[in-house]
Design an enzyme around this catalytic site. Sequence first.
Site, mmCIF file in Angstrom:
data_model
loop_
_atom_site.group_PDB
_atom_site.id
_atom_site.type_symbol
_atom_site.label_atom_id
_atom_site.label_comp_id
_atom_site.label_asym_id
_atom_site.label_seq_id
_atom_site.Cartn_x
_atom_site.Cartn_y
_atom_site.Cartn_z
ATOM 1 N N ASP A 84 1.096 -0.879 -0.074
ATOM 2 C CA ASP A 84 0.141 -0.205 -0.304
ATOM 3 C C ASP A 84 0.599 1.603 0.243
ATOM 4 O O ASP A 84 2.240 0.962 0.252
ATOM 5 C CB ASP A 84 -1.286 0.390 1.330
ATOM 6 C CG ASP A 84 -0.421 0.066 2.601
ATOM 7 O OD1 ASP A 84 1.058 -0.458 2.705
ATOM 8 O OD2 ASP A 84 -0.955 0.703 3.389
ATOM 9 N N GLU A 127 -0.012 -0.698 5.505
ATOM 10 C CA GLU A 127 1.105 -0.598 6.401
ATOM 11 C C GLU A 127 0.901 1.051 6.834
ATOM 12 O O GLU A 127 1.205 2.142 8.307
ATOM 13 C CB GLU A 127 2.499 -0.808 6.189
ATOM 14 C CG GLU A 127 3.951 -0.270 7.144
ATOM 15 C CD GLU A 127 4.518 0.588 6.438
ATOM 16 O OE1 GLU A 127 4.692 1.292 8.416
ATOM 17 O OE2 GLU A 127 3.575 1.869 6.100
HETATM 18 ZN ZN LIG Z 1 6.961 2.380 4.224
#
Ligand SMILES: [Zn+2]
Length: 385
Positions: A74, A139
């Site tokens: 992501d 994340e």
């Molecule tokens: Zn990163």
Amino acid sequence: MEHSPLSLAQSLLRCPSVTPEEGGALSFIESVLKQAGFEVHRPVFSEPGTPDVENLYARYGTGEPYLLFAGHTDVVPPGDVGRWTHDPFGGEIHDGELYGRGAVDMKGGIACMMAAALDFIRDNPDFKGSIGFLITGDEEGPAVNGTVKLLEWAKGRGERFDHCILGEPTNPNQLGDMIKIGRRGSLTGSIVVEGKQGHVAYPHLADNPIPGMMRLLDGLLKEPLDRGTDHFDASNLEVTTIDVGNPASNVIPAEAKATFNIRFNDLWTPRSLEAEIERRLREAAGNTVRYTLTMEPTNAVAFLTPPNAFVDFIADAIKAETGSVPKLSTTGGTSDARFIVKYCPVVEFGLVGQTMHQIDERVPVADLDRLATIYRKVLDAYFSA
Ligand SMILES: [Zn+2]
């Protein structure tokens, strides 16, 4: 390398995987790894109040030792697309640099890990050991349905890792500058001092909370928390805001609030730090300042992977490829490594972080080739040890 790090990185950059969208990035990794003989899983995790997130877990081999590559596909949003020199999701190359959101943070890093692993497996199909990928799509967002749950899920399947490399961009200026062997923890708290509102000309009828807040903050700040350790800077407390919200110059306010954040080293746990904060505030307050302290829950503890043979494999590979001796650092913000370290020693090494999260995020194509070569050298050393 059959799959060049560049072509893998371009394919990944063309997937618009802004958190929490998968954007095709994990499907691409799945198809490439499956073709190379990996067993691939795609667990999706949910939690009320947060978006569902897709993740990927892949393993080649069943033996030990087991080296795990970790990362995230992501990316943060591109921002104003009109200000990009090249399409943030186009995977375009200009002047030897590959442009795109995630070029360094961290699709480029994942591409290098994949290229190195595929190359190693092609040359050593029956090596003794296992190579895995633990890739999350969560994340840059709430980080709730990502690495934490993926690790638990893998543990539930009986997976046991020996070492992990997290491919976040760790180098400040040049490839080979820095390996991260730990991270500081983070703890946030806030203080409210209660007073009594009144007219400034009649202070005996009021109780100004500001002097009390000054005493408390001075009590927090006057002594350093510690002087650092072998591998960590001194822990640091920053007051991030003081709020009274009083628009009038003739009114004594009723209440003062302050918030602080501490980045702490491995001398502390969140609990021991909280006890120290309470002690300092009690001492500063004496019998006169009425206050409440609220600490926010944290999962960001400090951790250290002490320099060892595994760190040496990485440092040696970096030296062989770049000529630089990397600094072993614990600086910077928190990362998913804080979750992985509960399962196995983890070290972070990836690309140069200078353009991460910026307009025109980009990576020199040469860096991709060199990082893939470094990872390949690590695999050679690790599985021949
Ligand atoms: Zn990163």
